[in-house]
Each structure stands twice: as C-alpha cells, then as structure tokens.
Motif scaffolding. Structure first.
Motif, mmCIF file in Angstrom:
data_model
loop_
_atom_site.group_PDB
_atom_site.id
_atom_site.type_symbol
_atom_site.label_atom_id
_atom_site.label_comp_id
_atom_site.label_asym_id
_atom_site.label_seq_id
_atom_site.Cartn_x
_atom_site.Cartn_y
_atom_site.Cartn_z
ATOM 1 N N LYS A 38 24.786 58.213 -23.549
ATOM 2 C CA LYS A 38 26.074 57.829 -23.130
ATOM 3 C C LYS A 38 27.069 57.592 -24.372
ATOM 4 O O LYS A 38 28.067 58.084 -24.513
ATOM 5 N N LYS A 40 26.456 58.097 -27.322
ATOM 6 C CA LYS A 40 26.646 59.447 -28.201
ATOM 7 C C LYS A 40 27.841 60.099 -27.818
ATOM 8 O O LYS A 40 28.399 60.888 -28.547
ATOM 9 N N ILE A 41 27.479 60.401 -26.489
ATOM 10 C CA ILE A 41 28.395 61.242 -25.801
ATOM 11 C C ILE A 41 29.899 60.872 -25.875
ATOM 12 O O ILE A 41 30.936 61.899 -26.251
ATOM 13 N N THR A 44 31.060 61.281 -29.332
ATOM 14 C CA THR A 44 31.425 62.827 -29.634
ATOM 15 C C THR A 44 32.704 63.383 -28.960
ATOM 16 O O THR A 44 33.442 64.117 -29.689
ATOM 17 N N CYS A 52 35.272 69.377 -26.341
ATOM 18 C CA CYS A 52 34.305 68.821 -25.398
ATOM 19 C C CYS A 52 34.426 69.300 -23.935
ATOM 20 O O CYS A 52 33.587 69.305 -23.045
ATOM 21 N N CYS A 61 30.515 70.866 -29.611
ATOM 22 C CA CYS A 61 30.323 69.389 -29.157
ATOM 23 C C CYS A 61 29.279 69.527 -28.212
ATOM 24 O O CYS A 61 28.355 68.236 -28.669
ATOM 25 N N ASN A 62 28.825 70.482 -27.522
ATOM 26 C CA ASN A 62 27.485 70.362 -26.774
ATOM 27 C C ASN A 62 26.456 70.484 -27.408
ATOM 28 O O ASN A 62 25.265 70.200 -26.893
ATOM 29 N N ILE A 65 25.702 67.016 -28.790
ATOM 30 C CA ILE A 65 24.927 66.299 -27.870
ATOM 31 C C ILE A 65 23.831 66.718 -27.285
ATOM 32 O O ILE A 65 22.796 65.928 -27.228
ATOM 33 N N TYR A 103 24.743 65.080 -17.910
ATOM 34 C CA TYR A 103 25.693 64.225 -18.104
ATOM 35 C C TYR A 103 27.093 64.746 -17.384
ATOM 36 O O TYR A 103 27.131 65.993 -17.262
ATOM 37 N N TYR A 105 31.401 64.219 -16.911
ATOM 38 C CA TYR A 105 32.462 63.480 -17.616
ATOM 39 C C TYR A 105 33.842 63.643 -16.793
ATOM 40 O O TYR A 105 33.870 64.624 -15.877
ATOM 41 N N ILE A 124 32.399 58.864 -18.784
ATOM 42 C CA ILE A 124 31.012 59.555 -19.010
ATOM 43 C C ILE A 124 30.015 58.913 -18.244
ATOM 44 O O ILE A 124 29.843 57.857 -18.150
ATOM 45 N N THR A 126 25.450 59.134 -17.304
ATOM 46 C CA THR A 126 24.350 59.572 -17.581
ATOM 47 C C THR A 126 23.440 59.172 -16.483
ATOM 48 O O THR A 126 23.689 58.271 -15.734
#
Length: 156
Positions: A38, A40-41, A44, A52, A61-62, A65, A103, A105, A124, A126
């Motif tokens: 979470k 890190k996302i 990013t 993203c 971006c993906n 991740i 995940y 968003y 976000i 997860t």
C-alpha cells in the motif's frame, strides 16, 4: 483411565494454542506485506500521478507496482466478495481496481492552492492474504489496508 483423558485434554489445549499463535503470526506477516505494498502504491501514485489512473496493466506505473509486489511476495488478488463489480475493473463509489493487480484506488478532490492550482489525492486499498472462507464471504473488507496519498497538484 482418568489419566488418559487428562492427557488428551492437555494435548488439545496445546494444539489449540499452537493454532492460535501460528494464525496470528501468519496474519502479521501478510498484514506487513499488504501495508508495505500500500505504501509503495501511494508513493508510485504520487510520483506518476495521472499515469497511474490508466487501467492498462502495461503502463509504467503498473509495471513498477507489479515489480514491487513480486519482490515483496504479495500475491493477493482483489477479493471477489468485496463487491459485485470488482472483477470488471471498477467498484462503486468511485473505486477502481486494475484487473488482477490486487489493489483498488479512488481519486478525491483536494484543496486549491493560493495560486488557484487544483489538487487531488488518492485513497488506496490492499488486502491481507488470509484465505478463511466463511469470514471472507461475509466480511470481505475485514482484512483490508487503506491509506491516503498527499495532495497532488493536477497537471495542466
């Protein structure tokens, strides 16, 4: 005979204790993975911003991740019981889930700066990888980790 039943009771108590401790340790490890992913996302999303929001799993971006998820060992997929629309790519109330990424968003409007620039921020979600069928069916959001990004300026 009485001693035999006393021994069985002691063994059952020890086994139950071991199951509880092992379950707690497994939950802690998986929660840590979900929490790190979470974070890190969020980082990013703050770095790539609108890049993203593309649901393409091949976006830069993906890729970042997905590489981090693989590195950490996070293999949770978006729970199918979380919402009836989860697997189609969107969740109600503005939540979007890139397919098979694990995940979700949502984008929310943020404050406007003094020079008039608009900002927004991301939420976000997860999930902790705990496969307990009855709990996952009736309470799919029980094992989720959610966080917010900083307000990010919308590029013109």
């Amino acid at each position: 005979m009485r001693d035999a039943f006393g021994g069985i009771v002691n063994i059952v108590i020890i086994v139950v204790f071991l199951v509880i401790v092992s379950g707690y340790m497994a939950y802690t490890v998986n929660y840590t993975k979900a929490f790190r992913v979470k974070n890190k996302i969020i980082t990013t999303f703050e770095q790539y911003d609108k890049g993203c929001e593309n649901d393409n799993t091949m976006s830069e971006c993906n890729k970042v991740i997905a590489e981090y998820m693989k590195k950490v060992g996070y293999s949770q997929k978006t729970p199918s019981g979380a919402d009836s629309e989860t697997l189609t790519g969107t969740i109600s109330n503005g939540w979007k889930c890139p397919q098979s990424m694990g995940y979700c968003y949502a984008v929310f409007p943020g404050p406007t700066t003094t020079d008039g620039a608009e900002k927004h921020y991301y939420k976000i979600k997860t999930w902790v990888n705990m496969d307990i069928p009855l709990i996952n069916k009736f309470m799919p959001t029980l094992f989720q980790v959610q966080g917010d990004s900083k307000a990010v300026e919308i590029p013109d």
